[in-house]
Design an enzyme around this catalytic site. Structure first.
Site, PDB file in Angstrom:
ATOM      1  N   CYS A  44       0.867  -1.173   0.000  1.00 44.65           N
ATOM      2  CA  CYS A  44       0.000   0.000   0.000  1.00 44.65           C
ATOM      3  C   CYS A  44       0.902   1.221   0.000  1.00 44.65           C
ATOM      4  O   CYS A  44       2.012   1.197  -0.513  1.00 44.65           O
ATOM      5  CB  CYS A  44      -0.961  -0.024   1.185  1.00 44.65           C
ATOM      6  N   MET A  45       0.467   2.302   0.619  1.00 46.78           N
ATOM      7  CA  MET A  45       1.246   3.519   0.553  1.00 46.78           C
ATOM      8  C   MET A  45       2.500   3.462   1.404  1.00 46.78           C
ATOM      9  O   MET A  45       3.527   4.042   1.054  1.00 46.78           O
ATOM     10  CB  MET A  45       0.373   4.681   1.035  1.00 46.78           C
TER      11      MET A  45
END
Length: 535
Positions: A28-29
């Site tokens: 993810c981020m």
């Protein structure tokens, strides 16, 4: 900071059990998300000691290594390359035989938000000054790390509930969409800025098309991820959800009202894909193999599609409209109070994992209005956390271990990655967590007050916060919006710092417990807190 992603990936791979133990890789981020065949083969302590690793998160179906924004993508690519090559690497890239890099010292183990465990990347060196003053303060980084681990264990036991499982599934559906939301959000911001300045009129329509295309089809991606998460066929989930955004639905009437393309948005797509998955599983359990190939996909699309058109789109549309109306009313009518409550409660929500319920709400607002007005307010909680950590750093100036933890975690905190500070500093200390909430409440009230006065601050994407949110701001003019958001951050920093400095630590915190000049305990007649008398 990670300078060589391949070396980091080569260090991580043997610590998670090697290539044979890794069943899936994603990111993810900020986190490398791994599916593992055998959780017991993971060396948690050695993972936390790898330089550049901010922490680890064990969240049910995935094992997550917190690496930070920007870095995680490069490390993930290198990790996947190593897996494809069978985990081989150069001798310089691999970890030592005991699974650690270098001396393998753990620089303090802490637990992070969403059940994270966070450690500073560097073990503090012993300086001459530190050597002359033996620091026996109870709240060292190692002591706080142990408290964080205990908090993590208790929280994990509480997380084994149907509600928490449902929220985790919602997060797993929407988190993979965040990179596209960020990219399209920034492009939309650039298009809006050029439009306001009346620059490059021939380019702005192209930028608008680029930024809007993903949002126009986001229902398909939500349907695909939902079916994958619930054990269905992803492409069938996308096919069922696609009807939500198909222009031809305007010819369909439900409850006496013609449907509109996109009605129900991501909520309708989510419900449609869940329904489709259950229809698909029902069919596969009852149809013989020769009929399954033809009838299961057909019935999945037909049954769940018709129910989506005639029931789910209308119902989800009403819910989505209510969410948008409530969010606008909340900030324009009770902005300061709403900001105070939302900014003050967001850190506890993160600690409990309940913040995941906000992801579809943010996405719905972005889909409806082009931005979410809730995220900038909630981001103030991170500002209060940064201010609290800075106050702890100033007050506990003799605790070199804890100060090293704060120094390594503070840059990530400024960019909105709060796990290291929450579970590494404020929550184990106790009172600083509460004063960080006070700072977040003050920043939220600041942003909410301006919303009441007519200056709306929104974000065109979810994921970033802190200083990383500036490129995604929207609302009025960018300069005014950025000024209000920046003012909220400064308010959160200041109030979090002052509240922690004066009220967040016990009296006498930060004083050395021995005489640094004579290497002796402080005499009873010297200024400073006296040791408690034994009872």
């Amino acid at each position: 900071m990670i300078k060589d992603p391949h070396a980091t990936a080569a260090a991580l791979l043997p610590l998670v059990g090697g290539p044979a133990n890794v069943t899936s890789v994603a990111h993810c981020m900020t986190r490398l998300r791994l599916g593992l065949a055998d959780r017991s083969r993971v060396d948690d302590e050695a993972l936390r000691a790898v330089p550049g690793v901010l922490g680890v998160v064990e969240d049910g179906a995935s094992y997550q290594v917190v690496l930070g924004p920007g870095v995680v993508g490069r490390v993930t690519a290198a990790f996947e390359t190593l897996l494809a090559a069978g985990g081989t690497g150069t001798s310089d890239d691999r970890a030592d035989g005991d699974g650690r890099n270098g001396d393998g010292e753990d620089g303090g183990k802490t637990a992070g938000a969403d059940d994270a465990s966070v450690a500073p990347a560097v073990t503090p060196a012993v300086t001459p000054a530190a050597d002359t003053a033996v620091d026996t303060t109870a709240d060292t980084a190692d002591a706080l790390a142990r408290r964080g681990a205990e908090l993590k264990a208790r929280q994990k036991a509480r997380n084994a509930t149907p509600l928490k499982t449902a929220l985790r599934r919602v997060a797993d559906i929407f988190v993979p969409l965040i990179p596209a939301l960020i990219g399209c959000g920034i492009v939309a911001g650039i298009a809006g800025l050029l439009t306001n300045l009346r620059w490059l009129p021939g380019l702005t329509p192209a930028l608008t098309a680029l930024s809007s295309a993903f949002m126009a089809l986001i229902a398909v991606f939500v349907g695909h991820n939902t079916a994958k998460e619930f054990g269905g066929t992803p492409v069938l989930g996308g096919a069922v959800a696609a009807v939500v955004v198909y222009p031809g639905v305007a010819k369909v009437t439900a409850f006496g009202t013609a449907l509109a393309p996109g009605q129900g948005g991501v909520l309708g797509a989510l419900a449609a894909a869940v329904l489709g998955t259950y229809v698909e599983k029902w069919c596969r359990a009852r149809l013989p193999g020769t009929l399954d190939v033809l009838l299961t996909p057909t019935l999945t699309v037909l049954v769940s599609g018709l129910l989506t058109l005639y029931v789910l789109m209308y119902a989800a549309g009403e819910v989505a409209t209510a969410i948008g109306t409530a969010a606008d009313w909340l900030l324009t009518t009770t902005g300061a109070l709403a900001g105070l409550i939302l900014g003050g409660l967001f850190l506890p929500l993160v600690m409990l994992g309940l913040h995941q319920a906000l992801i579809p709400i943010h996405t719905t607002l972005i889909e409806q209005q082009g931005h979410t007005v809730l995220l900038p307010v909630l981001a103030m909680a991170g500002a209060g956390q940064v201010g609290a950590a800075a106050a702890v750093y100033v007050r506990l100036r003799h605790d070199t271990s804890l100060r090293t933890t704060i120094r390594s975690a503070l840059p990530a905190g400024l960019l909105g990655v709060g796990e290291p500070l929450i579970y590494g500093v404020s929550l184990p200390l106790g009172r600083p967590f509460l004063t960080a909430c006070v700072g977040g409440a003050a920043g939220g009230a600041f942003v909410g007050l301006f919303a009441m006065l007519g200056t709306e601050v929104g974000a065109t994407a979810i994921g970033p916060s802190g200083w990383a949110l500036f490129p995604l701001l929207a609302g009025g003019g960018w300069a005014v919006t950025a000024g209000v958001y920046g003012g909220g951050l400064l308010t959160g920093y200041a109030v979090g710092f002052l509240a922690t400095y004066f009220f967040g630590l016990p009296d006498g915190a930060g004083r050395p417990v021995c005489d640094p000049e004579k290497h002796e305990p402080r005499p009873a007649d010297r200024p400073g807190p006296r040791p408690a008398s034994p009872r």
